[in-house]
Design a protein around this motif. Structure first.
Motif, PDB file in Angstrom:
ATOM      1  N   GLU A  42       0.828  -1.212   0.000  1.00 40.37           N
ATOM      2  CA  GLU A  42       0.000   0.000   0.000  1.00 40.37           C
ATOM      3  C   GLU A  42       0.860   1.260   0.000  1.00 40.37           C
ATOM      4  N   SER A  43       1.953   1.240   0.750  1.00 41.89           N
ATOM      5  CA  SER A  43       2.855   2.390   0.786  1.00 41.89           C
ATOM      6  C   SER A  43       3.544   2.587  -0.561  1.00 41.89           C
ATOM      7  N   MET A  44       3.898   1.487  -1.219  1.00 40.07           N
ATOM      8  CA  MET A  44       4.509   1.576  -2.558  1.00 40.07           C
ATOM      9  C   MET A  44       3.525   2.211  -3.531  1.00 40.07           C
ATOM     10  N   ASP A  45       2.289   1.746  -3.519  1.00 40.28           N
ATOM     11  CA  ASP A  45       1.268   2.291  -4.417  1.00 40.28           C
ATOM     12  C   ASP A  45       1.047   3.777  -4.162  1.00 40.28           C
ATOM     13  N   PHE A  46       0.973   4.150  -2.890  1.00 40.26           N
ATOM     14  CA  PHE A  46       0.760   5.546  -2.521  1.00 40.26           C
ATOM     15  C   PHE A  46       1.925   6.413  -3.005  1.00 40.26           C
ATOM     16  N   ALA A  47       3.155   5.964  -2.725  1.00 38.82           N
ATOM     17  CA  ALA A  47       4.341   6.714  -3.144  1.00 38.82           C
ATOM     18  C   ALA A  47       4.397   6.839  -4.663  1.00 38.82           C
ATOM     19  N   TRP A  48       4.057   5.764  -5.365  1.00 39.75           N
ATOM     20  CA  TRP A  48       4.047   5.788  -6.835  1.00 39.75           C
ATOM     21  C   TRP A  48       3.058   6.830  -7.358  1.00 39.75           C
ATOM     22  N   ASP A  49       1.851   6.794  -6.825  1.00 41.74           N
ATOM     23  CA  ASP A  49       0.816   7.725  -7.282  1.00 41.74           C
ATOM     24  C   ASP A  49       1.213   9.180  -7.068  1.00 41.74           C
ATOM     25  N   ILE A  50       1.907   9.460  -5.983  1.00 38.46           N
ATOM     26  CA  ILE A  50       2.323  10.833  -5.671  1.00 38.46           C
ATOM     27  C   ILE A  50       3.553  11.238  -6.491  1.00 38.46           C
ATOM     28  N   LEU A  51       4.596  10.418  -6.458  1.00 37.07           N
ATOM     29  CA  LEU A  51       5.886  10.808  -7.042  1.00 37.07           C
ATOM     30  C   LEU A  51       5.923  10.750  -8.568  1.00 37.07           C
ATOM     31  N   ARG A  52       5.134   9.889  -9.176  1.00 35.92           N
ATOM     32  CA  ARG A  52       5.177   9.782 -10.640  1.00 35.92           C
ATOM     33  C   ARG A  52       4.733  11.074 -11.314  1.00 35.92           C
ATOM     34  N   GLU A  53       3.928  11.858 -10.620  1.00 30.59           N
ATOM     35  CA  GLU A  53       3.405  13.102 -11.181  1.00 30.59           C
ATOM     36  C   GLU A  53       4.445  14.214 -11.234  1.00 30.59           C
ATOM     37  N   ASP A  54       5.609  14.013 -10.607  1.00 25.16           N
ATOM     38  CA  ASP A  54       6.654  15.043 -10.581  1.00 25.16           C
ATOM     39  C   ASP A  54       7.317  15.271 -11.934  1.00 25.16           C
ATOM     40  N   ASP A  55       7.183  14.337 -12.855  1.00 28.92           N
ATOM     41  CA  ASP A  55       7.801  14.479 -14.174  1.00 28.92           C
ATOM     42  C   ASP A  55       6.777  14.103 -15.245  1.00 28.92           C
ATOM     43  N   PRO A  56       6.659  14.910 -16.297  1.00 27.00           N
ATOM     44  CA  PRO A  56       5.687  14.614 -17.355  1.00 27.00           C
ATOM     45  C   PRO A  56       5.915  13.251 -18.025  1.00 27.00           C
ATOM     46  N   LEU A  57       7.154  12.768 -18.029  1.00 24.45           N
ATOM     47  CA  LEU A  57       7.438  11.461 -18.642  1.00 24.45           C
ATOM     48  C   LEU A  57       6.751  10.312 -17.902  1.00 24.45           C
ATOM     49  N   THR A  58       6.580  10.453 -16.592  1.00 24.66           N
ATOM     50  CA  THR A  58       6.039   9.355 -15.785  1.00 24.66           C
ATOM     51  C   THR A  58       4.660   9.657 -15.202  1.00 24.66           C
ATOM     52  N   ALA A  59       4.088  10.801 -15.533  1.00 27.21           N
ATOM     53  CA  ALA A  59       2.836  11.249 -14.900  1.00 27.21           C
ATOM     54  C   ALA A  59       1.697  10.242 -15.008  1.00 27.21           C
ATOM     55  N   GLU A  60       1.671   9.454 -16.079  1.00 27.06           N
ATOM     56  CA  GLU A  60       0.591   8.476 -16.265  1.00 27.06           C
ATOM     57  C   GLU A  60       1.095   7.029 -16.208  1.00 27.06           C
ATOM     58  N   ALA A  61       2.340   6.851 -15.839  1.00 24.74           N
ATOM     59  CA  ALA A  61       2.946   5.513 -15.848  1.00 24.74           C
ATOM     60  C   ALA A  61       2.313   4.599 -14.814  1.00 24.74           C
ATOM     61  N   GLU A  62       2.176   3.345 -15.176  1.00 26.29           N
ATOM     62  CA  GLU A  62       1.666   2.312 -14.279  1.00 26.29           C
ATOM     63  C   GLU A  62       2.847   1.554 -13.678  1.00 26.29           C
ATOM     64  N   MET A  63       2.672   1.081 -12.464  1.00 26.70           N
ATOM     65  CA  MET A  63       3.667   0.249 -11.804  1.00 26.70           C
ATOM     66  C   MET A  63       3.088  -1.155 -11.672  1.00 26.70           C
ATOM     67  N   GLN A  64       3.836  -2.140 -12.148  1.00 24.01           N
ATOM     68  CA  GLN A  64       3.426  -3.540 -12.025  1.00 24.01           C
ATOM     69  C   GLN A  64       4.457  -4.245 -11.160  1.00 24.01           C
ATOM     70  N   VAL A  65       3.987  -4.919 -10.122  1.00 24.35           N
ATOM     71  CA  VAL A  65       4.903  -5.552  -9.174  1.00 24.35           C
ATOM     72  C   VAL A  65       4.617  -7.046  -9.071  1.00 24.35           C
ATOM     73  N   GLU A  66       5.669  -7.822  -9.208  1.00 22.48           N
ATOM     74  CA  GLU A  66       5.604  -9.264  -8.934  1.00 22.48           C
ATOM     75  C   GLU A  66       6.305  -9.473  -7.594  1.00 22.48           C
ATOM     76  N   TYR A  67       5.572  -9.952  -6.612  1.00 21.07           N
ATOM     77  CA  TYR A  67       6.158 -10.226  -5.309  1.00 21.07           C
ATOM     78  C   TYR A  67       6.674 -11.657  -5.288  1.00 21.07           C
ATOM     79  N   VAL A  68       7.911 -11.837  -4.804  1.00 17.94           N
ATOM     80  CA  VAL A  68       8.592 -13.132  -4.830  1.00 17.94           C
ATOM     81  C   VAL A  68       8.646 -13.710  -3.424  1.00 17.94           C
ATOM     82  N   ARG A  69       8.119 -14.919  -3.281  1.00 16.34           N
ATOM     83  CA  ARG A  69       8.182 -15.631  -1.991  1.00 16.34           C
ATOM     84  C   ARG A  69       9.612 -16.056  -1.708  1.00 16.34           C
ATOM     85  N   PRO A  70      10.005 -16.043  -0.462  1.00 16.58           N
ATOM     86  CA  PRO A  70      11.345 -16.486  -0.106  1.00 16.58           C
ATOM     87  C   PRO A  70      11.547 -17.973  -0.423  1.00 16.58           C
ATOM     88  N   LYS A  71      12.749 -18.282  -0.874  1.00 19.94           N
ATOM     89  CA  LYS A  71      13.136 -19.663  -1.159  1.00 19.94           C
ATOM     90  C   LYS A  71      14.551 -19.851  -0.619  1.00 19.94           C
TER      91      LYS A  71
END
Length: 120
Positions: A42-71
């Motif tokens: 949730e913190s990653m999503d929040f930070a992404w939504d706020i910080l991506r708007e700081d630059d026009p190149l990333t203002a609409e960019a989506e973040m896709q995350v694959e979470y990896v279980r420990p092995k």
């Protein structure tokens, strides 16, 4: 909340890479993050939504995350096993001597960009 720093670093790399490629915008950034990195989704999503708007190149960019279980692999018997962040003992022989193989990664896997040629 170290997620702000992480997202800031990710966006810095994305912006630099996009500029070097002559991109008109970053469409998406794909990440691979291990559970052992202790990143709050949730913190990653929040930070992404706020910080991506700081630059026009990333203002609409989506973040896709694959979470990896420990092995891990057991040093004593060689058994490889997946586990949560807290249970590192080998389920086969009970040894506490294990080596983490996956689960701490924090990688930018790929980035999708749009170039001026793609726009028209």
């Amino acid at each position: 909340m170290h997620e702000l720093g992480l997202v800031s670093g990710i966006l810095d790399v994305a912006i630099k890479t996009a500029r070097e490629a002559g991109a008109s915008r970053v469409v998406s950034v794909s990440l691979r993050i291990g559970d052992m990195a202790e990143v709050n989704e949730e913190s990653m999503d929040f930070a992404w939504d706020i910080l991506r708007e700081d630059d026009p190149l990333t203002a609409e960019a989506e973040m896709q995350v694959e979470y990896v279980r420990p092995k891990s692999v057991c040093v004593s018997c060689g058994h490889e096993f997946t586990h949560d962040r807290f249970h590192l003992r080998c389920p086969e022989c009970g040894s506490g001597q294990t080596v983490l193989l996956a689960g701490r990664e924090m990688d930018i896997v790929s980035m999708e960009i749009e170039t001026p040629d793609d726009d028209g």
